[in-house]
Every structure is written in C-alpha cells, then in structure tokens.
Design a protein around this motif. Structure first.
Motif, short mmCIF file in Angstrom:
data_model
loop_
_atom_site.label_atom_id
_atom_site.label_comp_id
_atom_site.label_asym_id
_atom_site.label_seq_id
_atom_site.Cartn_x
_atom_site.Cartn_y
_atom_site.Cartn_z
N ASP A 14 0.82 -1.21 0.00
CA ASP A 14 0.00 0.00 0.00
C ASP A 14 0.85 1.26 0.00
N GLU A 15 2.01 1.19 0.67
CA GLU A 15 2.90 2.36 0.69
C GLU A 15 3.51 2.60 -0.69
N ILE A 16 3.79 1.52 -1.43
CA ILE A 16 4.30 1.68 -2.79
C ILE A 16 3.25 2.40 -3.64
N THR A 17 2.01 1.95 -3.55
CA THR A 17 0.93 2.59 -4.31
C THR A 17 0.81 4.07 -3.95
N ALA A 18 0.82 4.36 -2.65
CA ALA A 18 0.68 5.75 -2.20
C ALA A 18 1.81 6.62 -2.72
N ALA A 19 3.01 6.07 -2.75
CA ALA A 19 4.17 6.84 -3.21
C ALA A 19 4.05 7.17 -4.69
N VAL A 20 3.57 6.21 -5.49
CA VAL A 20 3.43 6.46 -6.92
C VAL A 20 2.32 7.49 -7.17
N VAL A 21 1.20 7.35 -6.46
CA VAL A 21 0.11 8.31 -6.61
C VAL A 21 0.58 9.71 -6.25
N GLU A 22 1.33 9.83 -5.16
CA GLU A 22 1.80 11.13 -4.69
C GLU A 22 2.75 11.77 -5.70
#
Length: 305
Positions: A14-22
C-alpha cells in the motif's frame, strides 16, 4: 557488531501505491493528474486482487511488446485488445448517451481508412467481385424527422472475409466510399451482402482468445459514419439480422436497434440495379442524428475525411 535486521520499517504494498500516486501531484494538468493517479490506484489494486506473480507480470510485458511489434499502419493490435476486452464499447457508450430515436453508435474498428473516394448517388463501392450485390438505401434525418444535408462514409468486408486494407491484392478504394445526401436526405449505394469474419487472431489478442475459450468472429455488418452540419456525428454498424455470432460478437458491438433485414431479390426482379446480374439483396436503412445542442456537444460543421 550492531544488529541491523530491524533498522527501518518494511515497505508495504500500500505504501508503494501511495508513493506512486503522490509522485503525480506535481502534474500541472488537472485532468491528466486525475487520470494517472486513478490508473495507478486501479492497476495496483488489480495486481493485489489477483496476487500477480513475477512470472505472470513477465508474460504481460512480453504480450505488450509483441503487440507493439505486430502493430503497423495496416494493423492496430492495441485497438484489438481494447475491442476484445469491451473497453472500446464502454468508452463509446460513455461518450454517446444519445436520446431515444437517435441511431445508436458502435466502435470505429481497426480497419477504417480516412479519405475514402466521394462517389455518386447509387454508385458501386466494389471495385471487383466481392459477393452478393446489396442495394443499400435510406435517408439521414434529424431527430425531429427533418432531412439532412449530410455525408455518409461507408466501408465493409467482402466474401473473402477481408477489408481492402487487409487484402494486398485488392484495389485501395475497394468496398469503401463517401456519399452526399440528396435534398430529401436520401442516399443509396451498391455494396455486397457482408459475411461474418474473424478479427486478426495470429497475434497476442488471438492467443488470449484461444487461451480463454473465446472465438474471434464478428457477425456480418456494414460500417457507417454519418456527418451533418449542426449535428453530432455518429459512427455505427448495420448488422445482418440473419448473421451468425450476433450473440457472441468478439468486440461486443451488437445492439438490437442496429439489426436490419436484407431482402432477397431474384435476377429477373424489375427493380434490379443497373449493372447487377443474378440474385441480389436490398437493405433499407435510415440514420437519425441528434442536433449538437441537444447532445451537449460541439457542432459538427460537416468536416469530411
């Protein structure tokens, strides 16, 4: 020696996803930012939902690579992916929510070629023998019933199941043409009765269809684009109501309102079109366009291709 096994928290999916979205927050185009961030969220959610393996991810990359390699100016494998996954028809439906009575739209398909020859009323679009002659006629009307000064762009396959763009032996302008309506909105041309045909299945899309137990066939149809000043352009198909595969079109484009009857005629019918020998069929087909203001779309000024 110090123990570094617990130095720093482990990174979660989930942190990987959040980082890409950000990372896309800096995009200056709001619509592009929205699309890219949503794409990342859904793509990552898909991978998590199916627990995508590295081997499966590699196969996906290989298929995308093969798709690019087989695509050229005569074949669009990426559109075939979009068509066979129903995405093309979904996008079409979202973009063409037309009022009752207007002719429904369908996908453009991968075999459209802009710049078809402008032909006379009643002209033959077959540059060589291609099947049972079909006299196609009708009117292009507005939703209020008024006839329109319009252009009809048509293309189809022949009895060899190929479009001219697929057939190296066919004349470039074979089985396609543009027609201008008469004052009463009428149009007419001589075509051939279409036959079912398979979409190209010798590439990545074909492998997908075979692996998933699907067939590549499309029911018999004629493609049409109708354009008129002040009205919304419609891209559509006219399907032979007697065709096979109407319930399992490989690209999901069949709509009940677009089914039409091809009326058979004998060779000695007194209304046989000029130049036709032997049995033939006729198809009556009106096309109804929506005024652009009603559709909430920019006015089509009658642009031709």
């Amino acid at each position: 020696m110090s123990d570094t096994s617990s130095a720093g928290a482990r990174t979660t999916p989930d942190e990987i996803t959040a980082a890409v979205v950000e990372r896309f927050e800096a995009c200056g185009d709001p619509r592009l930012r929205e699309i890219m961030q949503s794409l990342v969220r859904h793509l990552h959610a898909f991978a998590k939902e199916v627990d995508l393996s590295e081997a499966e991810w590699q196969v996906m990359i290989e298929q995308l690579t093969a798709t690019g390699q087989i695509t050229d100016d005569k074949r669009q494998e990426f559109i075939l992916w979009s068509d066979t996954l129903g995405l093309s028809m979904l996008v079409d439906a979202l973009a063409n929510q037309l009022p009752e009575g207007a002719t429904e739209s369908t996908v453009l398909g991968p075999f459209y070629v802009a710049g078809s020859p402008l032909r006379d009323y009643g002209a033959d679009i077959a540059e060589e023998e291609a099947g049972v002659p079909a006299w196609v006629h009708g009117r292009i009307l507005s939703t209020d019933g008024e006839p329109l000064e319009a252009e009809l762009d048509v293309w189809q396959n022949g009895d060899n199941r190929l479009y001219a763009v697929q057939d190296p032996d066919a004349p470039e302008e074979h089985l396609r043409g543009r027609f201008r309506t008469r004052e009463d909105g009428s149009f007419a041309f001589l075509a051939v009765r279409p036959v079912p045909y398979p979409i190209p299945d010798d590439g990545p899309v074909g492998k997908m269809l075979e692996a998933t137990g699907r067939h590549p066939w499309r029911p018999a149809h004629i493609h049409m684009i109708a354009r008129a000043p002040g009205h919304r352009t419609v891209t559509t198909h006219i399907f032979d109501e007697e065709s096979e595969y109407l319930d399992s079109d490989a690209v999901f484009a069949v709509k009940p309102s677009l089914l039409r009857h091809f009326e058979p005629h004998s060779a000695d019918d007194p209304e046989t079109p000029e130049g036709v020998e032997g049995e033939w069929v006729s198809l009556e087909c009106d096309i109804v366009l929506t005024p652009s203001a009603e559709a909430g779309e920019p006015v089509d000024r009658g642009r031709t291709h």
